[in-house]
Design a protein around this motif. Structure first.
Motif, short mmCIF file in Angstrom:
data_model
loop_
_atom_site.label_atom_id
_atom_site.label_comp_id
_atom_site.label_asym_id
_atom_site.label_seq_id
_atom_site.Cartn_x
_atom_site.Cartn_y
_atom_site.Cartn_z
N ASN A 28 11.49 -31.96 -16.94
CA ASN A 28 11.60 -31.67 -15.51
C ASN A 28 11.67 -30.18 -15.19
N ALA A 29 11.14 -29.34 -16.09
CA ALA A 29 11.13 -27.90 -15.85
C ALA A 29 10.29 -27.58 -14.62
N ARG A 30 10.80 -26.71 -13.77
CA ARG A 30 10.05 -26.24 -12.60
C ARG A 30 9.04 -25.21 -13.06
N MET A 31 7.82 -25.32 -12.57
CA MET A 31 6.74 -24.42 -12.98
C MET A 31 6.00 -23.92 -11.76
N PHE A 32 5.40 -22.75 -11.91
CA PHE A 32 4.60 -22.15 -10.85
C PHE A 32 3.33 -21.61 -11.48
N LEU A 33 2.18 -22.05 -11.01
CA LEU A 33 0.90 -21.53 -11.47
C LEU A 33 0.37 -20.59 -10.40
N TYR A 34 -0.05 -19.40 -10.78
CA TYR A 34 -0.59 -18.44 -9.81
C TYR A 34 -1.50 -17.46 -10.55
N GLY A 35 -2.09 -16.54 -9.81
CA GLY A 35 -2.95 -15.53 -10.42
C GLY A 35 -4.27 -16.09 -10.90
N PHE A 36 -4.83 -17.01 -10.14
CA PHE A 36 -6.10 -17.61 -10.51
C PHE A 36 -7.23 -16.59 -10.36
N PRO A 37 -8.29 -16.71 -11.16
CA PRO A 37 -9.40 -15.77 -11.05
C PRO A 37 -10.20 -15.99 -9.77
N GLU A 38 -10.95 -14.97 -9.36
CA GLU A 38 -11.77 -15.07 -8.15
C GLU A 38 -12.75 -16.22 -8.22
N ALA A 39 -13.19 -16.58 -9.43
CA ALA A 39 -14.15 -17.66 -9.58
C ALA A 39 -13.62 -18.99 -9.02
N LEU A 40 -12.31 -19.11 -8.89
CA LEU A 40 -11.72 -20.34 -8.36
C LEU A 40 -11.47 -20.26 -6.86
N GLY A 41 -12.18 -19.39 -6.20
CA GLY A 41 -12.20 -19.34 -4.74
C GLY A 41 -10.83 -19.30 -4.11
N ASP A 42 -10.56 -20.26 -3.22
CA ASP A 42 -9.31 -20.29 -2.45
C ASP A 42 -8.06 -20.41 -3.31
N LEU A 43 -8.19 -20.84 -4.54
CA LEU A 43 -7.00 -20.95 -5.40
C LEU A 43 -6.42 -19.60 -5.75
#
Length: 129
Positions: free
Chosen positions: A75-90
């Motif tokens: 149940n560890a809380r995680m945050f994904l960020y810093g996606f490359p430009e190739a992934l558009g709106d992400l």
């Protein structure tokens, strides 16, 4: 089959919590080129991870060698960020969730809320649907 895909897409595009037993039923996209993002694990550190697939309700990624997936608490809380430009709106998003499963070198994150755009938008991310 297309009708089922449309139904699944519209059901998981709502911005609301999704029951864990429904998460893997949503459409997923296998990334055909390496895409890196930053994963922060609460109470631990931040790591550069390689995404292998992503869906509206979760993602799979490969961890770097310095972390053993079994070291990540349940149940560890995680945050994904810093996606490359190739992934558009992400690239401008921070996706929050909890660990869903662990493998030998890879893990899955279950997002707290389904992403709010159609899975068809992944087609412009240079990935295989």
């Amino acid at each position: 089959m297309a009708k089922d895909k449309d139904t699944a897409t519209s059901a998981c595009c709502r911005s609301q919590a999704v029951p864990s037993n429904e998460r893997r039923k949503g459409p997923r996209v296998q990334l055909d080129t390496p895409c890196f993002a930053t994963l922060h694990i609460e109470g631990m550190e931040s790591y550069n991870v390689m995404l292998t697939d992503i869906g509206l309700m979760g993602a799979q990624f490969i961890l770097p060698p310095q972390i053993d997936p079994m070291e990540i608490p349940d149940n560890a809380r995680m945050f994904l960020y810093g996606f490359p430009e190739a992934l558009g709106d992400l690239r401008d998003r921070e996706l929050k969730g909890t660990i869903a499963w662990r493998g030998l070198r890879n893990c899955g994150i279950a997002f707290d809320e389904a992403m709010d755009f159609a899975i068809d938008e992944f087609a412009c991310f240079n990935v295989k649907l």
